[in-house]
Scaffold this active site. Structure first.
Site, PDB file in Angstrom:
ATOM      1  N   SER A   3      -5.866   0.019  13.806  1.00 41.62           N
ATOM      2  CA  SER A   3      -6.346   1.415  13.111  1.00 41.62           C
ATOM      3  C   SER A   3      -7.007   1.420  14.945  1.00 41.62           C
ATOM      4  O   SER A   3      -7.467  -0.025  15.577  1.00 41.62           O
ATOM      5  CB  SER A   3      -7.200   0.838  12.933  1.00 41.62           C
ATOM      6  OG  SER A   3      -8.527   2.156  12.474  1.00 41.62           O
ATOM      7  N   ASP A  27      -1.430  -7.201  -6.533  1.00 44.65           N
ATOM      8  CA  ASP A  27      -2.521  -8.013  -5.945  1.00 44.65           C
ATOM      9  C   ASP A  27      -2.439  -8.362  -4.290  1.00 44.65           C
ATOM     10  O   ASP A  27      -1.701  -9.528  -5.078  1.00 44.65           O
ATOM     11  CB  ASP A  27      -3.949  -8.337  -6.541  1.00 44.65           C
ATOM     12  CG  ASP A  27      -5.054  -8.449  -5.803  1.00 44.65           C
ATOM     13  OD1 ASP A  27      -5.101  -8.381  -4.538  1.00 44.65           O
ATOM     14  OD2 ASP A  27      -6.366  -8.815  -6.401  1.00 44.65           O
ATOM     15  N   VAL A  28      -2.425  -7.920  -3.129  1.00 44.55           N
ATOM     16  CA  VAL A  28      -1.780  -8.308  -2.032  1.00 44.55           C
ATOM     17  C   VAL A  28      -2.547  -9.124  -2.021  1.00 44.55           C
ATOM     18  O   VAL A  28      -2.148 -10.039  -0.460  1.00 44.55           O
ATOM     19  CB  VAL A  28      -1.410  -7.184  -1.522  1.00 44.55           C
ATOM     20  CG1 VAL A  28      -0.094  -6.797  -1.084  1.00 44.55           C
ATOM     21  CG2 VAL A  28      -2.780  -7.064  -0.216  1.00 44.55           C
ATOM     22  N   TYR A  74     -14.118  -3.109   8.311  1.00 48.43           N
ATOM     23  CA  TYR A  74     -12.689  -2.456   8.235  1.00 48.43           C
ATOM     24  C   TYR A  74     -12.255  -2.892   9.430  1.00 48.43           C
ATOM     25  O   TYR A  74     -11.312  -2.994  10.282  1.00 48.43           O
ATOM     26  CB  TYR A  74     -13.154  -0.567   8.182  1.00 48.43           C
ATOM     27  CG  TYR A  74     -11.371  -0.194   8.286  1.00 48.43           C
ATOM     28  CD1 TYR A  74     -10.972  -0.390   7.682  1.00 48.43           C
ATOM     29  CD2 TYR A  74     -11.640   0.796   9.202  1.00 48.43           C
ATOM     30  CE1 TYR A  74      -9.266   0.266   7.623  1.00 48.43           C
ATOM     31  CE2 TYR A  74     -10.176   1.282   9.593  1.00 48.43           C
ATOM     32  CZ  TYR A  74      -9.384   1.083   8.928  1.00 48.43           C
ATOM     33  OH  TYR A  74      -8.131   1.552   8.445  1.00 48.43           O
ATOM     34  N   GLY A 126       0.616  -1.250  -0.146  1.00 52.20           N
ATOM     35  CA  GLY A 126      -0.065  -0.014   0.243  1.00 52.20           C
ATOM     36  C   GLY A 126       1.338   1.230   0.116  1.00 52.20           C
ATOM     37  O   GLY A 126       0.839   1.885   0.808  1.00 52.20           O
ATOM     38  N   ALA A 127       2.006   1.019  -0.702  1.00 51.32           N
ATOM     39  CA  ALA A 127       2.864   2.434  -0.693  1.00 51.32           C
ATOM     40  C   ALA A 127       2.711   3.672  -1.764  1.00 51.32           C
ATOM     41  O   ALA A 127       3.561   4.463  -1.429  1.00 51.32           O
ATOM     42  CB  ALA A 127       4.677   1.601  -0.824  1.00 51.32           C
ATOM     43  N   ALA A 145     -11.587  -6.101  10.403  1.00 45.42           N
ATOM     44  CA  ALA A 145     -10.102  -6.680   9.735  1.00 45.42           C
ATOM     45  C   ALA A 145      -9.542  -5.988  10.751  1.00 45.42           C
ATOM     46  O   ALA A 145      -8.355  -6.664  11.194  1.00 45.42           O
ATOM     47  CB  ALA A 145     -10.379  -6.014   8.797  1.00 45.42           C
ATOM     48  N   LYS A 146      -9.176  -5.111  10.952  1.00 44.39           N
ATOM     49  CA  LYS A 146      -8.386  -4.334  11.976  1.00 44.39           C
ATOM     50  C   LYS A 146      -8.086  -4.891  13.113  1.00 44.39           C
ATOM     51  O   LYS A 146      -6.988  -5.300  13.996  1.00 44.39           O
ATOM     52  CB  LYS A 146      -8.411  -2.569  12.042  1.00 44.39           C
ATOM     53  CG  LYS A 146      -7.937  -1.985  11.114  1.00 44.39           C
ATOM     54  CD  LYS A 146      -7.349  -2.305  10.168  1.00 44.39           C
ATOM     55  CE  LYS A 146      -6.773  -1.937   9.037  1.00 44.39           C
ATOM     56  NZ  LYS A 146      -5.613  -1.340   7.776  1.00 44.39           N
TER      57      LYS A 146
END
Length: 256
Positions: free
Chosen positions: A146, A67-68, A158, A17-18, A161-162
């Protein structure tokens, strides 16, 4: 050049995600401290541009469009980075997206996409990286959780996932620690990025107004920047954090 500014001399770091935001700031921070950085993102044009800018500034940087969430692509990019540079010392799992909605409106696709990009990618990239790191008996994995892991209205996908990243990080620390590999996470609060601007628009606020409200509720009276997060990620990835393992560090200006 101070010793601190050369913490990653001879080290190789992969950052997912750079292309922008926290990922770009982290890549710039590690490169500035003499790491060779491998920048991974689906946005090929943006990640190529950042890699060129870093090379123009005298740093060592490669760009990989991938695609990670694709296991084969992740395995290939990690193996290629290790073969090209002869080692892999740091993995920063930063790739992330949001697809916000209230639970009763959230689609299967929105759930699956967010969980795949934010959590599955951490599993895939970490699994691939540890193959190289275990053999070398060294390495550091830093993942982006997060404050939303504690729950956030409109972000069931989200937040889940976090929160998963916290548990995965703690487990990796237990399993990989005996091989000299540390796994930690950071949990940013309000960081001024395109993602938080999108969240502001979702709830009907101008991004500047949204930032002002967040700043007023934060003891430091400002919102965070990508550089604020990059500094903590760099610390956790460095030997300055040699005995820090299995932790999730809050980066939120003291907000409660």
């Amino acid at each position: 050049m101070s010793v601190t500014c050369r913490r990653f001399a001879e080290h190789v770091a992969v950052v997912t995600g750079a292309a922008g935001g926290i990922g770009a700031a982290t890549a710039q921070r590690l490169a500035g401290e003499r790491a060779t950085v491998v920048l991974v993102d689906r946005d090929e044009a943006a990640v190529d541009a950042l890699a060129r800018a870093l090379r123009d500034a005298g740093h060592r940087a490669d760009a990989v469009a991938a695609d990670v969430t694709d296991a084969a692509a992740v395995d290939a990019l990690v193996a290629s980075a290790a073969e090209r540079h002869g080692r892999l010392d740091v993995l920063v799992n930063n790739a992330g997206i949001t697809r916000d909605n209230l639970l009763f409106r959230m689609t299967d696709a929105d759930w699956e996409t967010v969980v795949d990009v934010n959590l599955k990618s951490v599993f895939l990239c970490s699994r691939a990286a540890q193959r190289v790191m275990v053999e070398a008996r060294r390495g550091a994995i830093v993942s982006l959780s997060s404050r939303s892991a504690r729950g956030n209205r409109g972000q069931a996908n989200y937040s889940a996932a976090k929160a998963g990243i916290r548990g995965l990080t703690a487990t990796m620390a237990l399993e990989l620690g005996p091989f000299g590999i540390r796994a930690n996470a950071v949990a940013p609060g309000y960081i001024a990025t395109a993602m938080t601007d999108a969240t502001a628009r979702r709830i009907g606020l101008d991004p500047e107004e949204h930032r002002a409200r967040a700043a007023a509720a934060t003891p430091l009276r400002r919102v965070g920047t990508p550089d604020d997060v990059a500094g903590v990620v760099a610390f956790l990835a460095s030997e300055d954090a040699a005995y820090v393992n299995g932790q999730t560090i809050e980066i939120n200006g003291g907000a409660r």
